[in-house]
Design an enzyme around this catalytic site. Structure first.
Site, PDB file in Angstrom:
ATOM      1  N   SER A 164       0.829  -1.201   0.000  1.00 29.85           N
ATOM      2  CA  SER A 164       0.000   0.000   0.000  1.00 29.85           C
ATOM      3  C   SER A 164       0.871   1.262   0.000  1.00 29.85           C
ATOM      4  O   SER A 164       1.664   1.441  -0.926  1.00 29.85           O
ATOM      5  CB  SER A 164      -0.947  -0.088   1.196  1.00 29.85           C
ATOM      6  OG  SER A 164      -2.074   0.700   1.013  1.00 29.85           O
ATOM      7  N   ASP A 249      -9.522  -5.325  -4.260  1.00 30.22           N
ATOM      8  CA  ASP A 249      -9.141  -3.916  -4.130  1.00 30.22           C
ATOM      9  C   ASP A 249     -10.051  -3.067  -5.018  1.00 30.22           C
ATOM     10  O   ASP A 249     -10.621  -3.565  -5.995  1.00 30.22           O
ATOM     11  CB  ASP A 249      -7.670  -3.729  -4.563  1.00 30.22           C
ATOM     12  CG  ASP A 249      -6.699  -3.744  -3.382  1.00 30.22           C
ATOM     13  OD1 ASP A 249      -6.980  -3.052  -2.378  1.00 30.22           O
ATOM     14  OD2 ASP A 249      -5.669  -4.437  -3.463  1.00 30.22           O
ATOM     15  N   HIS A 286      -7.292  -6.126   0.226  1.00 31.04           N
ATOM     16  CA  HIS A 286      -6.097  -5.307   0.472  1.00 31.04           C
ATOM     17  C   HIS A 286      -5.238  -5.831   1.628  1.00 31.04           C
ATOM     18  O   HIS A 286      -4.025  -5.669   1.622  1.00 31.04           O
ATOM     19  CB  HIS A 286      -6.592  -3.891   0.798  1.00 31.04           C
ATOM     20  CG  HIS A 286      -5.546  -2.837   0.759  1.00 31.04           C
ATOM     21  ND1 HIS A 286      -5.013  -2.369  -0.419  1.00 31.04           N
ATOM     22  CD2 HIS A 286      -4.925  -2.132   1.744  1.00 31.04           C
ATOM     23  CE1 HIS A 286      -4.119  -1.422  -0.152  1.00 31.04           C
ATOM     24  NE2 HIS A 286      -4.044  -1.262   1.149  1.00 31.04           N
TER      25      HIS A 286
HETATM   26  N1  NFK Z   1      -8.059   4.288   6.583  1.00 35.69           N
HETATM   27  C1  NFK Z   1      -7.649   3.345   5.617  1.00 35.69           C
HETATM   28  C2  NFK Z   1      -6.529   2.512   6.161  1.00 35.69           C
HETATM   29  C3  NFK Z   1      -5.536   2.126   5.138  1.00 35.69           C
HETATM   30  O1  NFK Z   1      -5.625   2.583   4.050  1.00 35.69           O
HETATM   31  C4  NFK Z   1      -4.472   1.164   5.436  1.00 35.69           C
HETATM   32  C5  NFK Z   1      -4.416   0.557   6.670  1.00 35.69           C
HETATM   33  C6  NFK Z   1      -3.441  -0.373   6.962  1.00 35.69           C
HETATM   34  C7  NFK Z   1      -2.488  -0.707   6.027  1.00 35.69           C
HETATM   35  C8  NFK Z   1      -2.522  -0.096   4.782  1.00 35.69           C
HETATM   36  C9  NFK Z   1      -3.518   0.830   4.475  1.00 35.69           C
HETATM   37  N2  NFK Z   1      -3.572   1.422   3.250  1.00 35.69           N
HETATM   38  C10 NFK Z   1      -2.468   1.922   2.593  1.00 35.69           C
HETATM   39  O2  NFK Z   1      -1.396   2.237   3.068  1.00 35.69           O
HETATM   40  C11 NFK Z   1      -8.835   2.485   5.197  1.00 35.69           C
HETATM   41  O3  NFK Z   1      -9.965   2.867   5.433  1.00 35.69           O
HETATM   42  O4  NFK Z   1      -8.662   1.442   4.630  1.00 35.69           O
END
Ligand code: NFK
Length: 313
Positions: A164, A249, A286
């Site tokens: 991510s 995703d 994800h």
């Molecule tokens: N607030 C985000 C959290 C999120 O994107 C996320 C959480 C944990 C690990 C990776 C993530 N996304 C990208 O870095 C959501 O709603 O999914």
């Protein structure tokens, strides 16, 4: 409509036609989880991360909180295989959490299956926002790789893996100018899991607006826009770049991964020795991608191991 850009999909920017609500939805990975509710998915994510990291520390030889820079947050954990040698391959992992959450202390997902096969795994901490800016995070990630190369000059390859936001940080390393650091890391491969490579749409989402104060900040930190013009440095070894996205995703995450995968196929880049491949991970969301990396028989774990042992010299 008709694609007037001659197949160059990156100029389509479908996100520009989305409402703020729709953008928020597209860029909230937890809302696209199919087997759990959004909040439950986030709770499970920290729980599993916590458990696997405890297990890795209890069952593997490790060097914890090793400083790679002078800053308090500039620490990394090194997990070692049973047979330690100068000539191990290294996988360096950058956690996700939208550049504002996550920790190396809950991110040791792939440690056990990889160290079991002789790969040293490094989990890197960096200063998440609001303490760190995006430019600082990119700089810290660069420093962490320089540190691994200097500490283990006989390594059999350094492979970068990020999830991510961490995949974004890893991808930024394709643009790094190593000459400034006095060492050329032995980079052999990139494993980019459900990443974001164009940050401009993120600017328009509510929870991430603070992270990217100006369009210039977003563009400077968007590897999708700079990869083609990045100079391929002399002596830069052949690299494999694996771009993966979970089947579940969001469409915007799929678009980001597909477009980023297409860039290294530009003639200037494939002649530079970059080999890109793309995997859509079947029935994965994800977060499950990471949970499954704790399993040696998972398809992605196998691809990572195969790549490392094919490419290592
Ligand atoms: N607030 C985000 C959290 C999120 O994107 C996320 C959480 C944990 C690990 C990776 C993530 N996304 C990208 O870095 C959501 O709603 O999914």
């Amino acid at each position: 409509g008709m694609d007037v850009s001659g197949g160059n999909h990156k100029h389509k920017a479908p996100w520009k036609r989305m409402s703020k609500e729709e953008l928020d939805n597209q860029y909230s990975p937890s809302r696209w989880v199919v087997r759990l509710g959004a909040e439950e998915a986030m709770r499970t994510y920290s729980q599993i991360g916590d458990e696997v990291t405890k297990r890795a520390r209890a069952t593997r030889r490790s060097l914890l909180d090793v400083p790679y820079g002078a800053g308090e947050g500039e620490k990394l954990d090194i997990y070692l295989p049973e047979a330690v040698s100068e000539a191990m391959p290294f996988l360096v992992f950058f956690h996700g959490g939208y550049w504002q959450s996550g920790s190396k202390d809950t991110s040791a997902f792939m440690v056990n299956p990889l160290t079991a096969q002789g790969v040293a795994v490094v989990i890197v901490a960096y200063d998440i926002a609001p303490k760190g800016t995006l430019d600082q995070m990119v700089d810290q990630v660069t420093q962490s790789i320089v540190f691994v190369q200097k500490q283990y000059p006989g390594n059999q390859g350094i492979y970068l893996c990020g999830h991510s936001a961490g995949a974004h940080l890893a991808a930024m390393m394709l643009l790094a100018d190593w000459t400034k650091h006095g060492v050329m890391p032995n980079l052999r491969g990139f494993f980019l899991l459900s990443g974001v490579y164009d940050l401009e749409p993120i600017m328009h989402t509510s929870e991430n607006a603070r992270l990217l104060p100006t369009l210039e900040d977003a563009q400077r930190n968007s590897p999708l826009w700079h990869l083609e013009t990045a100079r391929t440095q002399p002596g830069y070894p052949a690299c494999s770049i694996l771009v993966t996205v979970g089947q579940h995703d969001s469409p915007e995450f799929h678009r980001q991964s597909r477009e980023f995968y297409q860039v290294p196929q530009a003639p200037t880049l494939c002649h530079g020795g970059w080999k890109a491949s793309f995997e859509e991970l079947h029935d994965m969301d994800h977060f499950e991608i990471l949970w499954n990396l704790t399993q040696e028989d998972y398809v992605l774990t196998q691809i990572i191991l195969k790549t490392i042992f094919q490419e290592s010299r």
